[in-house]
Every structure is written in structure tokens, then in C-alpha cells.
Design a protein around this motif. Structure first.
Motif, PDB file in Angstrom:
ATOM      1  N   LEU A   1       0.959  -0.966   0.067  1.00 43.35           N
ATOM      2  CA  LEU A   1      -0.203   0.014   0.110  1.00 43.35           C
ATOM      3  C   LEU A   1       0.856   1.289   0.111  1.00 43.35           C
ATOM      4  CD1 LEU A   1      -2.577  -1.353   2.732  1.00 43.35           C
ATOM      5  CD2 LEU A   1      -2.985  -0.795   0.122  1.00 43.35           C
ATOM      6  N   GLY A   2       2.161   1.198   0.614  1.00 48.21           N
ATOM      7  CA  GLY A   2       2.809   2.185   0.551  1.00 48.21           C
ATOM      8  C   GLY A   2       3.585   2.789  -0.790  1.00 48.21           C
ATOM      9  N   LEU A   3       3.385   1.737  -1.682  1.00 49.41           N
ATOM     10  CA  LEU A   3       3.693   1.953  -3.080  1.00 49.41           C
ATOM     11  C   LEU A   3       2.801   2.752  -3.810  1.00 49.41           C
ATOM     12  CD1 LEU A   3       5.228  -1.637  -4.174  1.00 49.41           C
ATOM     13  CD2 LEU A   3       6.520   0.466  -3.848  1.00 49.41           C
ATOM     14  N   LEU A   4       1.624   2.604  -3.524  1.00 47.74           N
ATOM     15  CA  LEU A   4       0.409   3.474  -4.208  1.00 47.74           C
ATOM     16  C   LEU A   4       0.508   4.941  -3.680  1.00 47.74           C
ATOM     17  CD1 LEU A   4      -2.308   0.682  -4.266  1.00 47.74           C
ATOM     18  CD2 LEU A   4      -0.952   1.502  -6.098  1.00 47.74           C
ATOM     19  N   GLY A   5       0.908   5.391  -2.431  1.00 45.95           N
ATOM     20  CA  GLY A   5       0.802   6.602  -1.847  1.00 45.95           C
ATOM     21  C   GLY A   5       0.174   6.584  -0.695  1.00 45.95           C
ATOM     22  N   ALA A   6       0.179   8.041  -0.091  1.00 49.21           N
ATOM     23  CA  ALA A   6      -0.368   7.940   1.429  1.00 49.21           C
ATOM     24  C   ALA A   6      -1.894   7.788   1.513  1.00 49.21           C
ATOM     25  CB  ALA A   6      -0.186   9.212   1.854  1.00 49.21           C
ATOM     26  N   ARG A   7      -2.429   8.131   0.538  1.00 50.74           N
ATOM     27  CA  ARG A   7      -4.234   7.869   0.583  1.00 50.74           C
ATOM     28  C   ARG A   7      -4.695   6.506   0.644  1.00 50.74           C
ATOM     29  NH1 ARG A   7      -3.794   9.528  -5.077  1.00 50.74           N
ATOM     30  NH2 ARG A   7      -5.231   7.990  -6.411  1.00 50.74           N
ATOM     31  N   PHE A   8      -3.643   5.472   0.331  1.00 61.64           N
ATOM     32  CA  PHE A   8      -4.181   4.238   0.391  1.00 61.64           C
ATOM     33  C   PHE A   8      -3.793   3.350   1.668  1.00 61.64           C
ATOM     34  CE2 PHE A   8      -3.814   5.316  -4.033  1.00 61.64           C
ATOM     35  CZ  PHE A   8      -5.064   5.069  -4.344  1.00 61.64           C
ATOM     36  N   ARG A   9      -3.180   4.104   2.459  1.00 60.23           N
ATOM     37  CA  ARG A   9      -2.712   3.545   3.996  1.00 60.23           C
ATOM     38  C   ARG A   9      -3.848   3.220   4.632  1.00 60.23           C
ATOM     39  NH1 ARG A   9       2.088   7.903   5.528  1.00 60.23           N
ATOM     40  NH2 ARG A   9       3.452   7.222   3.805  1.00 60.23           N
ATOM     41  N   GLY A  10      -3.751   1.878   5.184  1.00 56.24           N
ATOM     42  CA  GLY A  10      -4.967   1.403   6.290  1.00 56.24           C
ATOM     43  C   GLY A  10      -5.943   0.668   5.542  1.00 56.24           C
TER      44      GLY A  10
END
Length: 416
Positions: A318-327
Motif C-alpha cells: 500500500l505504501g507504493l501506491l501513496g499515502a491516501r491508500f494507507r490502512g
């Protein structure tokens, strides 16, 4: 057997490299586009995939099943291939035209301007027609076991897309039109390459064999109901999310779906290695079932391993996709399970089509109707987690339908 395993291993290694390149390009696109921009890009790629499936409707399966017996006779095989090409065009022109209108509707429903929608639709249609010809040419190389051509095509296209995607990341916020243009040009160049590679097998002035046209027509009529319903289910899903869900839910679901590319490696092994073996097998029920069971069992086991790995490494993924996908760890794992289920259905579909088993597609109709009604009334499609659960159930419907088709195919051998 050792030679087969070695060939499969080499092919899998190349596919892993290809999918890593595709995955890197996909992640860059997710990170570079806005939520609305990525939703628009995802709509075009999803409709493109649907158009390719609907335009085929049994043509490739018939070419593979009948072509296996004509490989030594170049003229007869070329006549069979050219009849397949004509059949494909007859189906694809109206399908692609309707698909363009549906894409325009979905784009405008997801905040795209009329100008952006028209450009995106045009680029999607260019990619569709080029990719349709590529798909038919690929059958020729699968039958002749020329996996090197297929590998060169796949990795060349993936490297081209990644290079231009990296260039796009250096530009000032290119919209979805740029990345769709990259996709369209990649398809055009790939079509030129594989056409040149196919000349030794289907080139020359050999005319189309019109005797095969009724056979292709019959295959289309047998397969089209299931394929149309399958595509309708996928597109209804997109339509429901676009109209009753939200652009954010659609963007999140399609972004998490980027990690489903790993299943394309398994699909490539089935379509390029296992399916031709099943196509060449004798009409012995036991021999055919051993091959189908071994392939399907191995596919299912590897899929379970992949789902487990996605769960274990969900945070860095999820970190690869960016901050808005965390959690979104649970959502990511559910989407992976949905792709595993759906692609198990595609695995069974490749194997049944390799034998020319096209009957039983009607079974999909009542199942997908129940699924669509349940999704519309029982799920909140503004919630990414519920979207992912609905996706798993849709894949399960596809798997059940393919099992029914194989059962009918096996029974037809017993009656012969």
C-alpha cells in the motif's frame, strides 16, 4: 516432462519480468493521476478488456482447436486463420462502436469533460482494434509453440509503456489522455511486430477458406451469451459504482486491483503452455481430466499462496501506491482474493476452449442476475470493502459456470 517444465519455467520467468515492468508503470500512473483522473483511466482500461473478450467470443478457441490438426498444411491453416480474422471483424466492429458510447457515458459520470471523454474514447478504440489483431496472431504462435515471439512482444510492450510512463512522471501532471495514448501506441507497434513474425505461418496469397465461416459463426453464437453476460456483469459493476457509489470508491478499487497483475503470469502459463497441451491431447477422458485437474489444482494452490503474501506484505504494498491508500490492508487482501477467484475461472475457461467446449454458457445467466440484484440492493458501493466482497462473489459465479462447461464437454466425449 523435464523439457516441458524447463519451457514453462523460462516462460514464467519472462512473464514475471514483464509483469514487474507493467506493475511499475501502473503504480506510477496511480501516484501521478488525481483520484478523478485515475478513475477515468481505469474506466477506459476496464472497457478495453471487456471489448477484447466480447469481440473474440469463441473465435480464438475455434482457431486453436481446429488449427492443431492443420499445422503441417500451411495453406489449409492459412485459410482457417483468414476465416477467423473475417469472423473477428464482423463481431468486433459493432461491439467496439457500442463500447465507445458506453465508455463516454461512464467517463462523463465520473467528472470528465466532453472533450476529455472523446479523446479517451478515441485512444481506447485505437488500442482495441490493434489488440484484437494481436490476440488472433498470438494463437498462431501458441499452436506452433513459438513462445519466444510471445515473450518478446509482451516484454517489449511493457518496457515501452514503462519508459513513456516515466517520461510522463517528469512532465507537469499529464492527464489520463497521455497514458491512454501510450497504451494505444504500444498496441499499434505490437501489432506490427507480431504480424511480421506470423508471415512464415499465415502469410502469402492463400485465400480465406469460406467453408470455415459457418464453424466460426456457430462458435460465436454458442459463446456470445456467456461472454456478453460476463462483460455485462463487469460493466454493470462499473456502472453501479459510478452511479450509486462514488468516484473515490471506484478509484480505490481499481488502484488496489493493480496488484492483480501477478495472476497474469499464471494465466500466461495456462494459455501459452497448458492450453496447447490440452488441445493436442487425444480424446481420452482420463488423459484430458488429468491435465485439467493438475493445471487447475496447481493454479488454485499458487493463488492461495499469493493471497497470503499480499496479506503479509500489505503495508509496504500500500505504501507504493501513496499515502491516501494507507490502512486499506483488508480491502487489498479482499481484492486479491477476488482476482484469484476470477482468474481461476479464466484458467478453466482457457482449458475448456482449448478442447472447443463452448456449450453450457447459458448457466451464467441466472447466476449473474442473482449477483447483480444482490449487489444493487445488499451492498453499499460507497464502501471499498463491500465493493471488494461483491467482486469476489462475481468471480465465484464465473468459476461455477466454467465447471459446468467442462462437465458438459466431458460428457460429450463419453457419448461420442
Amino acid at each position: 516432462m523435464i523439457g516441458l517444465l524447463r519451457r514453462a519455467g523460462v516462460h514464467a520467468a519472462f512473464q514475471v519480468g514483464t509483469q514487474l515492468l507493467s506493475f511499475a508503470a501502473g503504480v506510477l500512473i496511480v501516484r501521478e493521476l488525481s483520484t478523478a483522473g485515475y478513475a477515468q483511466y481505469a474506466i477506459c482500461t476496464a472497457v478495453l478488456a471487456a471489448l477484447l473478450m466480447l469481440s473474440d467470443s469463441g473465435t480464438s478457441a475455434t482457431l486453436m482447436a481446429r488449427g492443431a490438426a492443420l499445422l503441417e498444411d500451411r495453406e489449409r491453416f492459412t485459410g482457417l486463420f483468414k476465416a477467423a480474422a473475417v469472423s473477428r471483424w464482423v463481431v468486433s466492429v459493432p461491439v467496439v462502436a457500442l463500447g465507445g458510447m458506453w465508455t463516454f457515458f461512464l467517463l462523463t459520470a465520473n467528472s470528465a469533460s466532453a472533450r476529455t471523454s472523446l479523446v479517451c474514447v478515441g485512444l481506447t478504440l485505437v488500442a482495441a482494434f490493434s489488440s484484437l489483431d494481436i490476440a488472433l496472431q498470438q494463437v498462431v504462435h501458441r499452436l506452433h509453440l513459438r513462445l519466444g515471439v510471445l515473450r518478446s512482444l509482451a516484454i517489449g510492450q511493457a518496457a515501452f509503456r514503462l519508459a513513456l510512463t516515466l517520461l510522463g512522471a517528469l512532465l507537469e501532471s499529464p492527464g489520463p489522455e497521455y497514458y491512454l495514448a501510450v497504451m494505444a501506441v504500444s498496441a499499434l507497434l505490437g501489432n506490427i511486430f507480431i504480424r511480421m513474425a506470423s508471415r512464415r505461418y499465415v502469410g502469402g496469397r492463400t485465400p480465406m477458406d469460406r467453408a470455415h465461416l459457418p464453424i466460426y459463426r456457430s462458435s460465436v453464437l454458442k459463446t456470445l451469451p456467456m461472454v456478453a453476460l460476463l462483460i455485462a456483469g463487469e460493466q454493470v459493476f462499473l456502472g453501479l459504482i459510478s452511479t450509486t457509489g462514488s468516484t473515490e470508491a471506484l478509484s480505490t478499487f481499481t488502484a488496489l486491483s493493480r496488484f492483480g497483475v501477478v495472476f497474469l503470469v499464471l494465466n500466461s502459463l495456462v494459455s501459452d503452455v497448458a492450453a496447447p497441451i490440452v488441445a493436442h491431447a487425444s480424446s481420452n477422458v482420463r488423459a484430458i481430466m488429468v491435465r485439467i485437474t493438475a493445471t487447475t489444482g496447481g493454479y488454485a494452490a499458487l493463488s492461495l499462496v499469493l493471497i497470503g503474501l499480499v496479506w503479509l506484505f500489505s503495508d509496504p504494498i500500500l505504501g507504493l501506491l501513496g499515502a491516501r491508500f494507507r490502512g486499506l490492508n483488508v480491502e487489498l487482501t479482499l481484492v486479491a482474493a477476488g482476482y484469484a477467484t476470477y482468474n481461476l475461472g479464466y484458467c478453466l475457461n482457457f482449458l475448456s476452449q482449448a478442447r472447443g467446449w463452448l456449450s453450457g454458457s447459458w448457466f451464467y445467466a441466472p447466476l449473474i442476475l442473482v449477483w447483480a440484484l444482490s449487489t444493487a440492493y445488499a451492498f453499499d458501493l460507497r464502501d471499498s470493502r463491500q465493493v471488494a466482497v461483491a467482486f469476489i462473489l462475481q468471480g465465484l459465479v464465473f468459476v461455477i459456470t466454467q465447471i459446468v462447461r467442462i462437465y458438459i464437454g466431458i460428457r460429450s466425449i463419453g457419448r461420442a
